[in-house]
Design a protein around this motif. Structure first.
Motif, PDB file in Angstrom:
ATOM      1  N   ALA A  72      13.279  53.008  35.998  1.00 11.78           N
ATOM      2  CA  ALA A  72      13.913  54.021  35.142  1.00 11.78           C
ATOM      3  C   ALA A  72      15.006  53.333  34.331  1.00 11.78           C
ATOM      4  N   PRO A  73      14.616  52.533  33.337  1.00  7.10           N
ATOM      5  CA  PRO A  73      15.591  51.727  32.591  1.00  7.10           C
ATOM      6  C   PRO A  73      16.618  52.546  31.822  1.00  7.10           C
ATOM      7  N   ASP A  74      16.293  53.802  31.506  1.00  7.96           N
ATOM      8  CA  ASP A  74      17.237  54.631  30.748  1.00  7.96           C
ATOM      9  C   ASP A  74      18.317  55.235  31.640  1.00  7.96           C
ATOM     10  N   LYS A  75      18.131  55.110  32.942  1.00  7.76           N
ATOM     11  CA  LYS A  75      19.102  55.663  33.883  1.00  7.76           C
ATOM     12  C   LYS A  75      20.039  54.554  34.348  1.00  7.76           C
ATOM     13  N   GLU A  76      21.288  54.636  33.919  1.00 13.08           N
ATOM     14  CA  GLU A  76      22.253  53.578  34.234  1.00 13.08           C
ATOM     15  C   GLU A  76      22.674  53.663  35.697  1.00 13.08           C
ATOM     16  N   ARG A  77      22.693  52.508  36.364  1.00 14.85           N
ATOM     17  CA  ARG A  77      23.115  52.433  37.758  1.00 14.85           C
ATOM     18  C   ARG A  77      24.412  51.660  37.870  1.00 14.85           C
ATOM     19  N   VAL A  78      25.300  52.151  38.702  1.00 18.14           N
ATOM     20  CA  VAL A  78      26.601  51.500  38.887  1.00 18.14           C
ATOM     21  C   VAL A  78      26.426  50.083  39.417  1.00 18.14           C
ATOM     22  N   ASN A  79      25.489  49.921  40.345  1.00 20.78           N
ATOM     23  CA  ASN A  79      25.281  48.610  40.968  1.00 20.78           C
ATOM     24  C   ASN A  79      24.283  47.736  40.214  1.00 20.78           C
ATOM     25  N   GLY A  80      23.792  48.221  39.091  1.00 16.26           N
ATOM     26  CA  GLY A  80      22.835  47.446  38.324  1.00 16.26           C
ATOM     27  C   GLY A  80      21.416  47.605  38.848  1.00 16.26           C
ATOM     28  N   PRO A  81      20.453  46.950  38.204  1.00 13.55           N
ATOM     29  CA  PRO A  81      19.042  47.109  38.581  1.00 13.55           C
ATOM     30  C   PRO A  81      18.714  46.409  39.893  1.00 13.55           C
ATOM     31  N   SER A  82      17.572  46.783  40.472  1.00 14.46           N
ATOM     32  CA  SER A  82      17.097  46.050  41.646  1.00 14.46           C
ATOM     33  C   SER A  82      16.559  44.698  41.187  1.00 14.46           C
ATOM     34  N   VAL A  83      16.486  43.772  42.122  1.00 14.68           N
ATOM     35  CA  VAL A  83      16.097  42.397  41.803  1.00 14.68           C
ATOM     36  C   VAL A  83      14.999  41.945  42.766  1.00 14.68           C
ATOM     37  N   VAL A  84      13.945  41.353  42.204  1.00 11.86           N
ATOM     38  CA  VAL A  84      12.832  40.842  43.006  1.00 11.86           C
ATOM     39  C   VAL A  84      12.770  39.324  42.865  1.00 11.86           C
ATOM     40  N   THR A  85      12.680  38.645  43.999  1.00 13.23           N
ATOM     41  CA  THR A  85      12.538  37.190  44.006  1.00 13.23           C
ATOM     42  C   THR A  85      11.238  36.809  44.702  1.00 13.23           C
ATOM     43  N   PHE A  86      10.445  35.985  44.045  1.00 16.44           N
ATOM     44  CA  PHE A  86       9.232  35.424  44.630  1.00 16.44           C
ATOM     45  C   PHE A  86       9.520  33.964  44.978  1.00 16.44           C
ATOM     46  N   LEU A  87       9.469  33.637  46.254  1.00 16.78           N
ATOM     47  CA  LEU A  87       9.691  32.271  46.715  1.00 16.78           C
ATOM     48  C   LEU A  87       8.368  31.708  47.207  1.00 16.78           C
ATOM     49  N   ILE A  88       7.903  30.637  46.573  1.00 13.46           N
ATOM     50  CA  ILE A  88       6.605  30.027  46.879  1.00 13.46           C
ATOM     51  C   ILE A  88       6.856  28.682  47.544  1.00 13.46           C
ATOM     52  N   GLU A  89       6.466  28.572  48.817  1.00 18.39           N
ATOM     53  CA  GLU A  89       6.711  27.346  49.575  1.00 18.39           C
ATOM     54  C   GLU A  89       5.381  26.756  50.036  1.00 18.39           C
ATOM     55  N   PRO A  90       4.911  25.687  49.376  1.00 11.05           N
ATOM     56  CA  PRO A  90       3.622  25.093  49.748  1.00 11.05           C
ATOM     57  C   PRO A  90       3.737  24.198  50.972  1.00 11.05           C
ATOM     58  N   SER A  91       2.671  24.174  51.766  1.00  6.26           N
ATOM     59  CA  SER A  91       2.564  23.275  52.913  1.00  6.26           C
ATOM     60  C   SER A  91       1.096  22.935  53.079  1.00  6.26           C
ATOM     61  N   GLY A  92       0.704  21.785  52.562  1.00  6.33           N
ATOM     62  CA  GLY A  92      -0.706  21.421  52.580  1.00  6.33           C
ATOM     63  C   GLY A  92      -1.494  22.341  51.672  1.00  6.33           C
ATOM     64  N   ASP A  93      -2.549  22.943  52.206  1.00  9.43           N
ATOM     65  CA  ASP A  93      -3.373  23.843  51.385  1.00  9.43           C
ATOM     66  C   ASP A  93      -2.998  25.304  51.608  1.00  9.43           C
ATOM     67  N   VAL A  94      -1.819  25.557  52.200  1.00  8.56           N
ATOM     68  CA  VAL A  94      -1.351  26.915  52.444  1.00  8.56           C
ATOM     69  C   VAL A  94       0.000  27.118  51.785  1.00  8.56           C
ATOM     70  N   VAL A  95       0.201  28.320  51.261  1.00 15.91           N
ATOM     71  CA  VAL A  95       1.469  28.676  50.630  1.00 15.91           C
ATOM     72  C   VAL A  95       2.102  29.827  51.398  1.00 15.91           C
ATOM     73  N   ARG A  96       3.376  29.691  51.663  1.00 15.81           N
ATOM     74  CA  ARG A  96       4.143  30.802  52.227  1.00 15.81           C
ATOM     75  C   ARG A  96       4.830  31.505  51.056  1.00 15.81           C
ATOM     76  N   LEU A  97       4.460  32.764  50.838  1.00 13.83           N
ATOM     77  CA  LEU A  97       5.031  33.555  49.751  1.00 13.83           C
ATOM     78  C   LEU A  97       5.980  34.596  50.338  1.00 13.83           C
ATOM     79  N   THR A  98       7.253  34.503  49.950  1.00 13.57           N
ATOM     80  CA  THR A  98       8.264  35.470  50.395  1.00 13.57           C
ATOM     81  C   THR A  98       8.704  36.306  49.200  1.00 13.57           C
ATOM     82  N   VAL A  99       8.572  37.611  49.332  1.00  7.95           N
ATOM     83  CA  VAL A  99       9.010  38.542  48.295  1.00  7.95           C
ATOM     84  C   VAL A  99      10.247  39.275  48.816  1.00  7.95           C
ATOM     85  N   THR A 100      11.342  39.139  48.088  1.00 12.02           N
ATOM     86  CA  THR A 100      12.597  39.796  48.464  1.00 12.02           C
ATOM     87  C   THR A 100      12.956  40.802  47.380  1.00 12.02           C
TER      88      THR A 100
END
Length: 282
Positions: free
Chosen positions: A207-235
């Motif tokens: 809801a970008p038109d609705k101003e929030r005192v604390n500001g917008p929410s924030v999403v972080t995608f952290l991609i950590e590779p280990s061999g042929d597998v990736v650990r994906l953390t979404v915060t």
């Protein structure tokens, strides 16, 4: 019985080592289940905060938390000198998909809805802050493949039913655009950080038109590779209210399960599993 016993003890039919074995082992202990319950009610606690609510020494609590971390049920996020513990619902979600969804999901969902409605009348949520949502999943893919899946509009359209559109430069806008031809944008934001192929941080505004005192929410995608597998953390931080937290709690697992399926098998999950209202955006 001799016939049955012979096959029950045959190595060919004995249960093989299962990726979820550590999850069941971790959850078999009452103290660890208590820790998970406390993190479910208030995620993002320090060790001191968790110990204050438990009658045990820090060393004992640390040992229990270490087992939960090893099982993937708890994620530790560093904030300066602090180590914050977050509940990671991914393994429990996998258990639900493997056993519950396949057998009696509609009836159990109805029972859960009745229970939740009853609890609404019994409990008043007076919390003034919404905890950060954290989700971790492991994907058999390269970091570059996961990065492309998060930032390529054509790929996001396959598993998210939206195109994530941006040039993904710091300061640039991004849009979460429907692919039904309507051109409707359900989420907008700004790229705060981009370090391909390991880290992407964006603001996330429904809801970008609705101003929030604390500001917008924030999403972080952290991609950590280990061999042929990736650990994906979404915060997902700074959520505006409990309703949004609940939406993200059900939405992110569906999105990331679909992403994992696409990268590992080449196909998304069946439409019956992707059972989200049209106005849900994650």
């Amino acid at each position: 019985m001799r016939y049955a016993g012979r096959y029950l003890h045959n190595s060919e039919v004995t249960t093989q080592q299962d990726a979820l074995d550590p999850v069941f082992k971790a959850m078999a202990d009452a103290t660890r289940r208590t820790l998970l319950d406390r993190l479910r009610r208030q995620s993002g606690q320090t060790l001191t905060e968790l110990c204050a609510s438990l009658n045990m020494a820090r060393q004992s609590a640390t040992q229990h938390l270490d087992l939960l971390v090893q099982a993937g049920l708890v994620v530790v996020v560093r904030r300066g000198r602090e180590r914050l513990h977050y509940l990671n619902p991914a393994p429990i979600h996998e258990i639900g998909e493997r056993w519950i969804s396949a057998y009696d999901a509609p009836r159990l969902a109805a029972l859960s809805a009745i229970r939740d409605r009853a609890e609404e009348y019994m409990v008043t949520d007076t919390a003034t802050t919404i905890p950060t949502y954290v989700y971790v999943t492991y994907i058999r893919a390269s970091a570059e493949q996961v990065w492309k899946a998060l930032t390529d509009a054509d790929v996001t359209a396959q598993y998210w039913h939206h195109s994530n559109v941006s040039d993904w430069q710091v300061g640039s806008a991004w849009e979460h655009r429907r692919i039904d031809g309507s051109g409707v944008v359900d989420v907008v934001g700004t790229v705060l950080e981009e370090k391909p192929p390991t880290r992407l941080t964006v603001t996330f505004e429904t809801a970008p038109d609705k101003e929030r005192v604390n500001g917008p929410s924030v999403v972080t995608f952290l991609i950590e590779p280990s061999g042929d597998v990736v650990r994906l953390t979404v915060t997902h931080e700074n959520l505006p209210d409990r309703a949004m937290f609940d939406r993200m709690s059900s939405g992110w697992p569906a999105v990331l399960a679909n992403l994992k399926s696409l990268l590992e098998t080449g196909s998304v999950l069946p439409a019956a599993i992707w059972d989200m209202p049209k106005d849900e955006t994650a």
